[in-house]
Design a protein around this motif. Structure first.
Motif, PDB file in Angstrom:
ATOM      1  N   LEU A  41       0.833  -1.199   0.000  1.00 26.41           N
ATOM      2  CA  LEU A  41       0.000   0.000   0.000  1.00 26.41           C
ATOM      3  C   LEU A  41       0.872   1.255   0.000  1.00 26.41           C
ATOM      4  N   GLU A  59      -5.436   9.168   1.119  1.00 23.36           N
ATOM      5  CA  GLU A  59      -6.531   8.433   0.491  1.00 23.36           C
ATOM      6  C   GLU A  59      -6.398   6.930   0.660  1.00 23.36           C
ATOM      7  N   SER A  60      -5.203   6.384   0.410  1.00 26.96           N
ATOM      8  CA  SER A  60      -5.120   4.917   0.482  1.00 26.96           C
ATOM      9  C   SER A  60      -5.322   4.420   1.903  1.00 26.96           C
ATOM     10  N   ALA A  89      -7.254   5.791   4.132  1.00 23.72           N
ATOM     11  CA  ALA A  89      -8.684   5.873   4.415  1.00 23.72           C
ATOM     12  C   ALA A  89      -9.415   4.701   3.747  1.00 23.72           C
ATOM     13  N   ASP A  90      -9.020   4.377   2.502  1.00 21.62           N
ATOM     14  CA  ASP A  90      -9.656   3.249   1.815  1.00 21.62           C
ATOM     15  C   ASP A  90      -9.454   1.944   2.573  1.00 21.62           C
ATOM     16  N   ALA A  91      -8.291   1.836   3.227  1.00 19.70           N
ATOM     17  CA  ALA A  91      -7.993   0.601   3.955  1.00 19.70           C
ATOM     18  C   ALA A  91      -8.684   0.571   5.313  1.00 19.70           C
ATOM     19  N   GLY A  92      -9.427   1.634   5.633  1.00 17.99           N
ATOM     20  CA  GLY A  92     -10.164   1.650   6.896  1.00 17.99           C
ATOM     21  C   GLY A  92      -9.418   2.311   8.040  1.00 17.99           C
ATOM     22  N   ASN A 139     -12.756   2.580  14.735  1.00 23.05           N
ATOM     23  CA  ASN A 139     -11.847   2.135  13.668  1.00 23.05           C
ATOM     24  C   ASN A 139     -10.943   0.967  14.054  1.00 23.05           C
ATOM     25  N   THR A 154     -11.316  -2.391  11.804  1.00 21.10           N
ATOM     26  CA  THR A 154     -10.254  -2.905  10.922  1.00 21.10           C
ATOM     27  C   THR A 154      -9.741  -4.250  11.400  1.00 21.10           C
ATOM     28  N   ARG A 213     -12.168  -6.634  10.181  1.00 17.64           N
ATOM     29  CA  ARG A 213     -12.095  -6.756   8.723  1.00 17.64           C
ATOM     30  C   ARG A 213     -10.935  -7.653   8.284  1.00 17.64           C
TER      31      ARG A 213
END
Ligand SMILES: Cc1cc2nc3c(=O)[nH]c(=O)nc-3n(C[C@H](O)[C@H](O)[C@H](O)COP(=O)(O)O)c2cc1C
Ligand code: FES
Lengths: 620, 153
Positions: free
Chosen positions: A416, A421-422, A424-427, A514, A518, A521
């Motif tokens: 990654l 942005e990345s 945030a996309d990953a949680g 969070n 995560t 997830r």
């Protein structure tokens, strides 16, 4: 890396790190002893100076000698004589203090060749470890306050804002809001009483970027603050710094005094007609006060409770006046952007995340410390190249960014690119720069529980979903880690998490779930192991593990017997020792003290090992 | 007398807006903790009710309302210390002293507190006694550290 011109006059300049980490390793005595020995031997042309944090705290105390950037690590007071007699007197390096590459064993004399440093790009930390933070002269010698002069004499506030805007600088306090945009909003707010606040509350438990910067290079932050004040039209500034940071506070006070003496603070600064004053406010220990509206309430002398936005502080903040709040690192970036130009800055990083990011790299990583890398760097490079991989050769499990507001990134995300942005996309979130590395011996359920203990205690209590919801989530996590989890707990956690996120006013509640989300997830099976099989795969959760002494390995040395704090081990000389599980508090002391060559103590979860009931003689 | 000390502090903050938190900090620094009498004096000076002052003070973790011990022990439970076993260190101190975090031993020798990050995460787990930082703590080291302070006073 900033070179100080004055070095030329001295044969050697010795920089002893007096950051918090190295001081706790004894660097203050090293500094005193170096000074004393150089004085008593009357060695000329040597300057014994000190700096703030070099970043490589793991290898502290650090002594760095110019010219050449010779880097001595893990220095002890006893080593001072050699440094003085060999290096400073005869010009011979003390090889045994050089850094050793952990895998190749090769010695590396200069800091710039050590992978930990060579892969970094230091912009925010440009001066950290190179200048004396208590001497404004050092800062001036590396071009300090030149940007302020330029701004005050050659630029209008609008030009400053436009320069910062086009640089793409985003706030380094967590949310990543565009700094130029925020300044512009405040600049255009009506009124001539405005404020600028430096947020040095650094609430993330396990992060020390802002502290290290304030301790190592306070003037960069202060210069950035002055430039911001000029841009928005503020005449009063506040630094809101944690009271737990005594050294940072002391160095800030010294810096402010020296600024006044040099005419950088007060009325009519540098003859420009611009007036600016700074007050220090000490935080009183409340994580939520890092949130901007709570921080403002706290400066106003109230309970630090966040309020709804809008109105944003840039329109109505401290005492109802337009107020800018910026993080330490955001402000420290400003003078360089002015000096080198927005084009230079926006050339670093990724399309939407410009510049560099500072991480406090800690946990199960070989090279703990402070690192600065360009945005967009891969997690793998950060962990393995700079961080030197996992300590003790264990396997990487996850990295947690953003502290209690963030989340963890599993091994599958090692590629990654790190930017706003990345993440945030990953949680997760970028956060303000804490990065905790975990290995196989870290239990993710325990980590989620840990963060919830923190946010639950720090919730200000205003929003019910945050106050009660985090408590409920914690209760569920606690029962899971105790082996009392029931099927459906994970789904319940997810439902609660979403309620807390949606029903909270400020970032604390919005992000508190969070870490739980995560870990579910990416490590759902680990939760299920705890719930269904009452097993903690990482062997962390106390109630789910047991210690055994393996009869075939125990040599009857009595070390564990003597060290057990509760007398739960029975045994004797040449007898196989036995742990009384009723009495055992699972502190793990026996596991730690059992000599490695025996390794007779084992830790297991979800199974039993057959051992004698009472001590019996060792069979030969 | 504590009143004279208070007046000294109050004089520094005459006319300053929202100064109650710095006042509380200075007073605690001088007197060790915030007693009811002290809170009531601060309330008078700040033109606030006692409840309001207590409301502010109790919001922040820094303020103490009971006398603390001669030595304050802080065990770090920041994230880095947590993953390196900080909780085990805290358990051990708790066991040795017989008090929980937030409490003071009966003889007022030690107060025990838990803190979140002392900034030496690279050297975790960390504990601090008064101003001395003990890094890379191990369970068997705890007793030794406590003994150095136990004998002094
Ligand atoms: C619960 C909470 C804690 C925060 N803690 C901090 C902090 O310790 N330091 C910080 O700079 N920003 C913190 N922030 C973010 C601030 O609210 C604010 O966005 C930031 O200081 C703005 O500065 P920047 O634009 O330079 O990032 C926190 C936010 C929340 C919701
Ligand atoms: S987490 Fe303990 S010192 Fe930072």
């Amino acid at each position: 890396m900033g070179k100080i011109n004055r070095t030329s006059k001295k044969r050697y300049i010795v920089h002893v790190c007096l950051g918090t980490g190295c001081i706790s390793g004894g660097s203050l005595n090293i500094y005193k002893s170096l000074k004393q020995q150089v004085d008593s031997l009357k060695i000329k042309n040597v300057l014994i100076n000190f700096t703030g944090c070099h970043g490589f705290c793991q290898r502290g105390p650090i002594v760095d000698i110019e010219p050449g950037g010779i880097f001595y690590s893990e220095v002890k007071e006893e080593d001072v004589t050699d440094i003085v007699q060999q290096h400073l007197k005869k010009g011979k390096f003390v090889d045994r203090l050089f850094y050793r590459h952990p895998s190749t064993g090769e010695t590396i004399p200069c800091s710039r060749d050590i992978p930990f440093y060579s892969r970094q790009q230091r912009i925010i930390l440009r001066n950290c470890g190179h200048i004396n933070p208590e001497n404004i002269g050092d800062y001036l010698a590396v071009g300090g306050y030149e940007s302020l002069k330029k701004v005050l004499t050659e630029m209008t506030p609008e030009q400053v804002i436009s320069e910062i805007s086009s640089s793409g600088l985003r706030g380094r306090g967590g949310a990543g809001f565009l700094t130029g945009l925020k300044w512009d909003l405040c600049h255009r707010s009506p009124g001539n009483e405005k404020y600028i606040i430096c947020n040095a509350d650094e609430g993330d438990p396990g992060a020390f970027m802002d502290r290290s910067i304030l301790e190592a290079d306070p003037h960069s932050v202060l210069e950035g603050m002055l430039i911001g004040a000029y841009a928005i039209g503020a005449n009063q500034g506040y630094i809101y710094c944690r009271a737990e940071y005594p050294l940072a506070l002391e160095r800030l006070r010294i810096a402010l005094r020296q600024m006044e003496e040099h005419g950088f603070l007060g009325n009519d600064i540098l003859g420009s007609g611009f007036n600016f004053h700074i007050k220090i406010k000490e935080g009183a220990g409340a994580f939520v006060c890092g949130e901007e509206t709570a921080l403002i309430a706290s400066i106003e002398g109230k309970r630090g409770m966040p309020r709804t936005r809008p109105p944003f502080p840039a329109i109505s903040g401290l005492w109802g006046k337009p107020t800018i709040i910026n993080n330490v690192k955001t402000l420290a970036s400003v003078p360089v952007i002015i000096a080198k130009g927005s084009n230079w800055y926006s050339g670093i990083g990724t399309e939407k995340s410009k510049g560099t990011v500072v991480f406090a790299l800690t946990g199960k990583i070989a090279n703990s410390g402070l690192v600065e890398v360009p945005m967009g760097i891969e997690l793998r490079e950060l962990i393995y190249e700079i961080g030197g991989g996992i300590s003790g050769g264990r396997k990487f499990k996850a990295a947690q960014t953003g502290g209690p507001s963030g989340g963890c990134l599993p091994a599958s995300m090692l590629n990654l690119p790190i930017d706003y942005e990345s993440l945030a996309d990953a949680g997760s979130i970028m956060g303000s720069g804490g990065m905790i590395v975990m290995d196989e011996d870290t239990c993710v359920v325990d980590i989620a529980r840990y963060f919830l203990i923190f946010t639950q205690a720090e919730s200000c209590g205003k929003c019910v979903p945050c106050r009660v919801g985090t408590r409920q989530m914690l209760i569920i996590l606690e029962r899971i880690t105790k082996g009392d989890g029931v099927p459906g707990d994970v789904e319940l956690l997810e439902r609660l998490a979403n309620t807390v996120k949606l029903g909270s006013l400020c970032g604390l509640g919005q992000t508190a779930p969070n870490p739980v989300l995560t870990t579910i997830r990416y490590f759902r099976s680990e939760y299920e192991e705890h719930i269904n099989n009452k097993r903690c795969p990482a062997l962390v959760c106390k109630e789910l593990i047991s210690f055994y002494i393996l009869p075939e390995k125990c040599k009857g040395c009595r070390i564990c017997f003597k060290n057990c704090p509760v007398g739960a081990i029975s045994g004797g000389k040449k007898l196989i020792h036995v742990i009384n599980h009723e009495r055992c508090i699972k502190c793990g002391t026996c596991f730690d003290v059992c000599p490695k060559r025996f390794s007779a103590v084992v830790k297991v979860s979800g199974k039993q090992i057959k051992v004698p009931e009472k001590p019996i003689p060792i069979s030969k | 007398m504590f009143i004279t000390k208070l007046v000294e502090i109050f004089n520094e903050y005459k006319g300053e807006k929202g100064a109650v938190i710095p006042i509380l900090q200075k007073v605690q620094d001088k007197l060790g903790y915030l007693s009811q009498e002290v809170i009531s004096e601060i309330a008078k000076f700040s033109r606030m009710s006692e409840t309001e002052v207590f409301g502010v003070a109790s919001f922040y973790a820094q303020f103490r309302f009971t006398r603390c011990g001669d030595h304050v022990i802080r065990v770090c439970l920041g994230t880095a210390c947590h993953v390196s076993g900080g909780e085990r260190i805290l358990d051990e101190v708790t066991r040795e002293l017989g008090v929980s975090p937030g409490e003071t031993t009966e003889d007022y020798k030690f107060s025990l507190e838990r803190v979140a990050c002392l900034g030496c995460c690279a050297l975790a787990p960390v504990m601090v006694v008064d101003k001395t930082v003990y890094t890379k703590m191990k369970l068997p080291k705890v007793r030794g550290v406590l003994q150095t302070y136990g004998e002094n006073k």
